[in-house]
Design a protein around this motif. Sequence first.
Motif, PDB file in Angstrom:
ATOM      1  N   SER A 201       0.818  -1.213   0.000  1.00 29.34           N
ATOM      2  CA  SER A 201       0.000   0.000   0.000  1.00 29.34           C
ATOM      3  C   SER A 201       0.859   1.275   0.000  1.00 29.34           C
ATOM      4  O   SER A 201       0.325   2.380  -0.053  1.00 29.34           O
ATOM      5  CB  SER A 201      -0.931   0.016   1.217  1.00 29.34           C
ATOM      6  OG  SER A 201      -0.184   0.113   2.425  1.00 29.34           O
ATOM      7  N   PHE A 202       2.186   1.126   0.030  1.00 27.29           N
ATOM      8  CA  PHE A 202       3.101   2.263   0.061  1.00 27.29           C
ATOM      9  C   PHE A 202       3.742   2.468  -1.307  1.00 27.29           C
ATOM     10  O   PHE A 202       4.156   1.512  -1.956  1.00 27.29           O
ATOM     11  CB  PHE A 202       4.192   2.050   1.105  1.00 27.29           C
ATOM     12  CG  PHE A 202       3.713   2.149   2.533  1.00 27.29           C
ATOM     13  CD1 PHE A 202       3.841   3.332   3.238  1.00 27.29           C
ATOM     14  CD2 PHE A 202       3.131   1.054   3.163  1.00 27.29           C
ATOM     15  CE1 PHE A 202       3.405   3.431   4.549  1.00 27.29           C
ATOM     16  CE2 PHE A 202       2.687   1.140   4.466  1.00 27.29           C
ATOM     17  CZ  PHE A 202       2.824   2.329   5.161  1.00 27.29           C
ATOM     18  N   GLU A 203       3.879   3.718  -1.699  1.00 26.92           N
ATOM     19  CA  GLU A 203       4.563   4.048  -2.951  1.00 26.92           C
ATOM     20  C   GLU A 203       6.033   3.646  -2.903  1.00 26.92           C
ATOM     21  O   GLU A 203       6.620   3.292  -3.926  1.00 26.92           O
ATOM     22  CB  GLU A 203       4.465   5.552  -3.237  1.00 26.92           C
ATOM     23  CG  GLU A 203       3.098   6.040  -3.662  1.00 26.92           C
ATOM     24  CD  GLU A 203       3.107   7.508  -4.030  1.00 26.92           C
ATOM     25  OE1 GLU A 203       4.006   7.924  -4.812  1.00 26.92           O
ATOM     26  OE2 GLU A 203       2.248   8.249  -3.525  1.00 26.92           O
ATOM     27  N   LEU A 204       6.626   3.719  -1.724  1.00 23.07           N
ATOM     28  CA  LEU A 204       8.055   3.438  -1.592  1.00 23.07           C
ATOM     29  C   LEU A 204       8.350   1.965  -1.347  1.00 23.07           C
ATOM     30  O   LEU A 204       9.482   1.598  -1.036  1.00 23.07           O
ATOM     31  CB  LEU A 204       8.663   4.300  -0.479  1.00 23.07           C
ATOM     32  CG  LEU A 204       8.672   5.805  -0.768  1.00 23.07           C
ATOM     33  CD1 LEU A 204       9.252   6.590   0.401  1.00 23.07           C
ATOM     34  CD2 LEU A 204       9.459   6.112  -2.054  1.00 23.07           C
ATOM     35  N   ASN A 205       7.339   1.124  -1.475  1.00 18.99           N
ATOM     36  CA  ASN A 205       7.578  -0.320  -1.497  1.00 18.99           C
ATOM     37  C   ASN A 205       8.258  -0.664  -2.827  1.00 18.99           C
ATOM     38  O   ASN A 205       7.854  -0.177  -3.882  1.00 18.99           O
ATOM     39  CB  ASN A 205       6.250  -1.061  -1.385  1.00 18.99           C
ATOM     40  CG  ASN A 205       6.400  -2.554  -1.585  1.00 18.99           C
ATOM     41  OD1 ASN A 205       7.259  -3.175  -0.972  1.00 18.99           O
ATOM     42  ND2 ASN A 205       5.581  -3.119  -2.453  1.00 18.99           N
ATOM     43  N   GLY A 206       9.295  -1.466  -2.793  1.00 14.43           N
ATOM     44  CA  GLY A 206       9.912  -1.913  -4.040  1.00 14.43           C
ATOM     45  C   GLY A 206      11.156  -1.164  -4.434  1.00 14.43           C
ATOM     46  O   GLY A 206      11.604  -1.249  -5.582  1.00 14.43           O
ATOM     47  N   ILE A 207      11.767  -0.410  -3.509  1.00 17.51           N
ATOM     48  CA  ILE A 207      13.071   0.184  -3.800  1.00 17.51           C
ATOM     49  C   ILE A 207      14.087  -0.949  -3.875  1.00 17.51           C
ATOM     50  O   ILE A 207      14.251  -1.725  -2.932  1.00 17.51           O
ATOM     51  CB  ILE A 207      13.467   1.224  -2.725  1.00 17.51           C
ATOM     52  CG1 ILE A 207      12.565   2.457  -2.874  1.00 17.51           C
ATOM     53  CG2 ILE A 207      14.939   1.611  -2.836  1.00 17.51           C
ATOM     54  CD1 ILE A 207      12.842   3.556  -1.890  1.00 17.51           C
ATOM     55  N   ASN A 208      14.724  -1.077  -5.034  1.00 19.46           N
ATOM     56  CA  ASN A 208      15.613  -2.211  -5.310  1.00 19.46           C
ATOM     57  C   ASN A 208      14.874  -3.545  -5.153  1.00 19.46           C
ATOM     58  O   ASN A 208      15.471  -4.567  -4.794  1.00 19.46           O
ATOM     59  CB  ASN A 208      16.847  -2.196  -4.388  1.00 19.46           C
ATOM     60  CG  ASN A 208      17.631  -0.910  -4.499  1.00 19.46           C
ATOM     61  OD1 ASN A 208      17.598  -0.230  -5.517  1.00 19.46           O
ATOM     62  ND2 ASN A 208      18.329  -0.548  -3.430  1.00 19.46           N
TER      63      ASN A 208
END
Length: 321
Positions: A201-208
């Motif tokens: 549910s977070f935009e910053l999920n999935g950094i690298n």
Amino acid sequence: MQTTTVSELFSVFDQSVRLIREHRHISYLEALCTAGEIIFKGTAQDEELGKKLEPFYTDFYREGMTAEEIRRAFQLAALKGMKAEPRPGREMTPDSLVILMGHVVALLAGSRPFSILDPAVGTANLLTGVMNQAETDHIAAYGAETDDLMLKLAFTNANLQQKEIHFFHQDGLGPIYSGPVDFVVCDVPVGIYPDRQSAKSFELNGINGKAYTHFLFIEKGLRQLKESGYLFYLIPNQLFSEDKEHLFHRFIQKNAAILALLQLPSSLFKNAAAAKSVILLQKKGRGASVPKQTLLAEMPDFSDERKMRDFMIQMDQWFAR
């Protein structure tokens, strides 16, 4: 502030803990919670224990003592307990940083009432330290914490300092019913967030390709802020280098302005990998103003009084612009 008062109060906590541990055979931190509760209430349900502790709780509060002295003494006792029984996630923000962050929040808030949240509140050492430096007593304060014992310590700490804080026993990345606040402060948990489903549910999920807890807490903090509110966090130094695809960079450009980024002296940390910086963001919206220049600096060693004094003067001048 008289160091002797802090030392005396720490001695009260430490001796009370010793007596409680002899009586109940519990850990230092659990006994510290019990000691704080008895001191605050001025009585103990256990009559035998109450008689032993009576000299401590009857003489604890004294004329002229401050909440900040209680905070520092409680911090020393909690640190002793954490060193005796180390556990990941049970660390405390260094006192020098509590003072620095409280000073900056006081500069930004002035004498106006404000609301503040710490979404990973721990023992409430940072939150109450910031509150103690404010120029107003009209503060709506909130804290979230998953660790049962840390939350109990936070509650005890706040009671002893006579602070009204609304605590939530929950994950700080979940819904926090504080309403939008003026400030979010946090010594951010670092690592990979285990709840992959919630991280989606977070935009910053999935950094690298990963769900980094520290990035998610920044996004969560900005969500909890009012328009033009301030986020003031302790972050790992590798945060920007981890953002290889500039996802975080674009997120900040869209949602906030970086007002300051201060790299902390390495002497504060056990090793280079644990080193941190403090970042100050302002959420975009009505009343927000983009600074002509971000305050970027490497802070001097806190033990160098002359350099620290010069740095604080320069920082105060920057905020006064």
